[in-house]
Structure formats: C-alpha cells, structure tokens
Design an enzyme around this catalytic site. Structure first.
Site, mmCIF file in Angstrom:
data_model
loop_
_atom_site.group_PDB
_atom_site.id
_atom_site.type_symbol
_atom_site.label_atom_id
_atom_site.label_comp_id
_atom_site.label_asym_id
_atom_site.label_seq_id
_atom_site.Cartn_x
_atom_site.Cartn_y
_atom_site.Cartn_z
ATOM 1 N N SER A 167 0.869 -1.356 -0.075
ATOM 2 C CA SER A 167 0.126 0.018 0.042
ATOM 3 C C SER A 167 0.806 1.262 0.082
ATOM 4 O O SER A 167 0.362 2.324 -0.126
ATOM 5 C CB SER A 167 -1.147 0.131 1.105
ATOM 6 N N ASP A 410 -1.507 6.700 12.070
ATOM 7 C CA ASP A 410 -0.934 6.409 11.038
ATOM 8 C C ASP A 410 0.648 7.165 10.692
ATOM 9 O O ASP A 410 0.538 8.249 10.350
ATOM 10 C CB ASP A 410 -1.701 6.260 9.637
ATOM 11 N N HIS A 413 2.326 5.569 6.411
ATOM 12 C CA HIS A 413 1.977 6.188 5.031
ATOM 13 C C HIS A 413 2.082 7.895 5.316
ATOM 14 O O HIS A 413 2.257 8.194 6.322
ATOM 15 C CB HIS A 413 0.483 5.842 4.672
#
Length: 441
Positions: A167, A410, A413
C-alpha cells in the site's frame, strides 16, 4: 494500524528500549558479516512472550523511536554515492541532501485532486498545521527539478507502467496521479475485489498506470485472522504470479518490498516447511525476517535479469515509519511539525538492515543487468523519508478525530500532498534521464 488491509509495520515482539540501544550497532556489524557469509540464516530471531500477550508490531518498537544526538549510521560499503547501475550519480547524488523551506508549496491540493485516499487526506480530515507542505528536497551540489506533468506525459505517450508492492505504492501512485492531473485526469479502468490492484488510463496520451498488489513479491497465502493478525504461509522459492504473469506487459516497472516481511510467517521451500519468523509455540527452525527478504530480493532480481523482456526497472528502497511513545496499537503518535535535521534522528537499526539488504542485492542485479542490456535503476527514498516525521497522517487518518481520546495514528503512510510527492520528482528525473541516454546511444 490498518487501511486497505495492510499492516502498517510489525513483527510480533517488542523488547526493552535499552536492549536495542545496546544491540543496534551489533546488528549492523552482524549484517556486514552476514553479507560476507551469505549462507548464514537470518539473525533477527526473537523469542519471549506468547503471541497472545503481544499484539502484532514492528521491530522498530524495540527503541520506541527514541531520538539521539548520534549521527545517521551508514552501513559498511553502502554509501549513498556511486551505486552501480545508476548513472545519475556520476553527476549528482539525488538521494543525499537536505529539506529546505519552499514558499511555493505543493503543486496540487486536496481540493484539486480527486485521487487522494481518505486515509491520507490529512487536510480534509482536519490536520490543523500546514507547515509540512512547505519544504522541498535539495540534493547537495545540484538541484532537483519539480515534477513537470506535461513533460512527463509527453515522454510517456503510448507507454505502460506497473508499480509492484504494497500500500505504500498506492500512496505513491496516488501522488503521481495528482501530479499528472494538472494536465490530464486519469480514468480508473480496473480494480480487483479488494481494490488493492488497480489500473488507470490517460486516454489523451495512451498511458497506463497499474498498481499490482504483491506485498512479499513471493508467493504467499495470507489469511486475515482479524485484529491485525495474519496467518502467512510464505514460499521462499516461488514468486507471486500476480506480478510475474503481467511483467511482459509493461514498459516501466517500479517495485519494492516492505513492512509485510516483519510479520509472523511460516517459510516453505520445495513444498516443505523449513522454518518461520517469530512463531512461538511451534517446533520450527527460527529464521529471521532478513532471511526471507533476502530470498525475495534474490529471486525477484533473478527473474528480472533473466527475462527476455527488458523494461526499465526501478527499485524503490525501504520506507521508515515515525511512531513515537509507542506504536499504532498502544498510543504511538507522530505529531512533529518539521523535518529532522541531519544527525538528529539515527533511525531504526532494523530498517537500516533491511535497506542494507536491498542495496547489496540491487548492486548484484545491476552488475548482471549491465552485461545483459538490462535497465535497472534505484529510487533510494529511505534517507530523505527518514528526515520527515512531520509528513504522516498521524491521527488525521480519519475525519476530524477527537484527539482527547488518543485515536489510532498512522505514522507509516504519507499525507497527500506531502513529502511522498518528492519521490515522484526523483522518479521522473531518473526515467527521463534514462530516456535521453537511450536516445543518444
């Protein structure tokens, strides 16, 4: 922390902070020994509390990302300059530099681009500070041109691209789609059931961009057990045909391994279980995550160099995270608002080891590729990304989070727009430079 079904970063055990401070340098020395005597098994093997007591987590928890005044540690014979197969470095090392203020800000916004995943749409989700948007990467001794969408699309007319990995690549390809949307907005023409593999098309330029989900590059059976736990059966002698079966379709390949290698996994070869990475309670040979990653890199690069199809292949290096005061499952945060200065943060020794394996295997493959007419380039984003703890969504992975309730962060990312856009600035420089060299030859 999960979004789109991928773990943010994790092997399964945490050790006290003082242990990693003591063993950090030893790990790097061990890597050097390991690379000289490659027949050895992985050296990252852990034992301790049962898995039921400790959530899935990343080895970077060992130091809990403590900051030190020590300078950034470079691995032996893995300096940032003069890597084989990367002719750009003869003139300028694009990966060695510093982040400097940039008053002009990003070339797109959350309002102007429709490709931003909600998990990375930090501004829409309410992130209050915007200073992280006003920095640019400045290589030492030269300049890096900002992404030129019109120039890129013109050069890539009638071409096809594949980004192969996890991802983090979706994060990067969405950045690329945003940058290109200044000239032409792509149309999504394919997605799998989970939206992990997707394809976009630029009709005016007959350009295709594909995202191919292959988090291990290797063949793997992955069963989601819930609560960020996975049953992973990893075949160290077979590549994932999700990407190998499509390899010949593309003119440009960008690929990478990543944080999935830090997960608990059972290792197979020749149809037989040969060991595992962190599998308490099982009477299996304990092999480190570096063991499986090196196998994956060797097999992938062998496939590429042996193939009759010769696209331009760009390998993107390991991506660090920036969790502090814990991890995603126990209150870890990333709330810094400025980049680190050189030497302010030394990074996670495990991340350095995994990146070190990448450099060694890349250089082996690049040397072979030069003899066989293979075009293999390196997109070494590790160090420039290491310096950007301010570029992650943090709690703003969700819309208007209640910070007082300490929501999940997070810190792996990247916000869009954000530091990851620079990856595509460098990618464009690499690709267009290679195109000029091919034309002149």
């Amino acid at each position: 922390m999960e979004s789109d079904g991928e773990p943010s970063s994790f092997p399964q055990m945490r050790v006290g902070r003082f242990l990693l401070k003591f063993f950090g340098s030893a790990c790097l020395l061990a890597l050097s020994y390991r690379l000289l005597f490659s027949g050895a098994t992985g050296f990252f093997v852990f034992s301790g509390s049962p898995a039921s007591e400790i959530p899935a987590a990343k080895v970077s928890d060992y130091p809990s990302m403590e900051k030190t005044d020590a300078p950034y540690t470079r691995l032996p014979e893995m300096a940032w300059h003069g890597r084989k197969g990367d002719s750009l470095k003869e003139q300028c090392d694009l990966f060695s530099g510093e982040w400097i203020p940039n008053s002009s800000g990003p070339p797109y916004t959350n309002s102007s681009c429709s490709f931003i995943d909600p998990y990375q749409d930090c501004l829409t989700n309410g992130r209050p500070d915007t200073g992280y948007l006003y920095w640019k990467w400045k290589p030492y001794g030269c300049d890096l041109s900002p992404f030129d969408a019109e120039k890129f699309l013109k050069a890539m007319r009638n071409k096809s691209w594949a980004f192969i990995g996890d991802s983090i690549f979706r994060n990067q390809i969405e950045s690329l789609l945003c940058l290109l949307s200044q000239v032409e907005e792509a149309v999504e023409i394919y997605h799998d059931e989970t939206y992990q593999s997707m394809t976009w098309y630029f009709s005016s330029h007959n350009l295709t961009l594909a995202l191919i989900w292959a988090p291990f590059l290797l063949k793997a059976e992955i069963k989601n057990l819930g609560h960020s736990q996975y049953d992973i059966q990893l075949h160290l002698d077979a590549l994932d045909d999700t990407w190998t079966s499509q390899y010949n379709k593309y003119d440009y390949i960008v690929m990478s391994g990543g944080q999935w290698f830090l997960k608990t996994a059972i290792f197979w070869e020749n149809g037989t279980i040969i060991g595992c990475h962190y599998c308490p309670g099982k009477t299996l040979r304990k092999l480190g995550m570096d063991y499986s990653y090196q196998k994956a890199l060797e097999l992938a690069f062998h496939f590429i160099t042996a193939s009759d199809h010769k696209p331009l292949v760009v390998f993107r290096t390991w991506t660090p995270d920036h969790f502090e005061y814990g991890e995603w499952y126990n209150g870890g945060i990333c709330n810094r608002t400025e980049p680190y200065k050189e030497g302010e943060f030394s990074g996670d020794p495990v991340d350095q080891v995994m990146r070190g394996l990448e450099i060694v295997e890349f250089e082996k493959a690049a040397a072979i590729g030069l003899e066989d007419g293979m075009h293999l380039k390196l997109l070494d984003v590790y160090h420039l990304s290491l310096l950007r703890p301010d570029g992650h969504p943090g709690p703003y992975r969700k819309l208007h989070p209640d910070i007082s309730k300490r929501p999940q962060n997070d810190c792996l990312h990247w916000c869009l727009p954000g530091p990851i856009d620079i990856w595509n600035d460098i990618l464009m420089e690499i690709v267009l430079k290679e195109g000029v060299q091919r034309s002149s030859s």
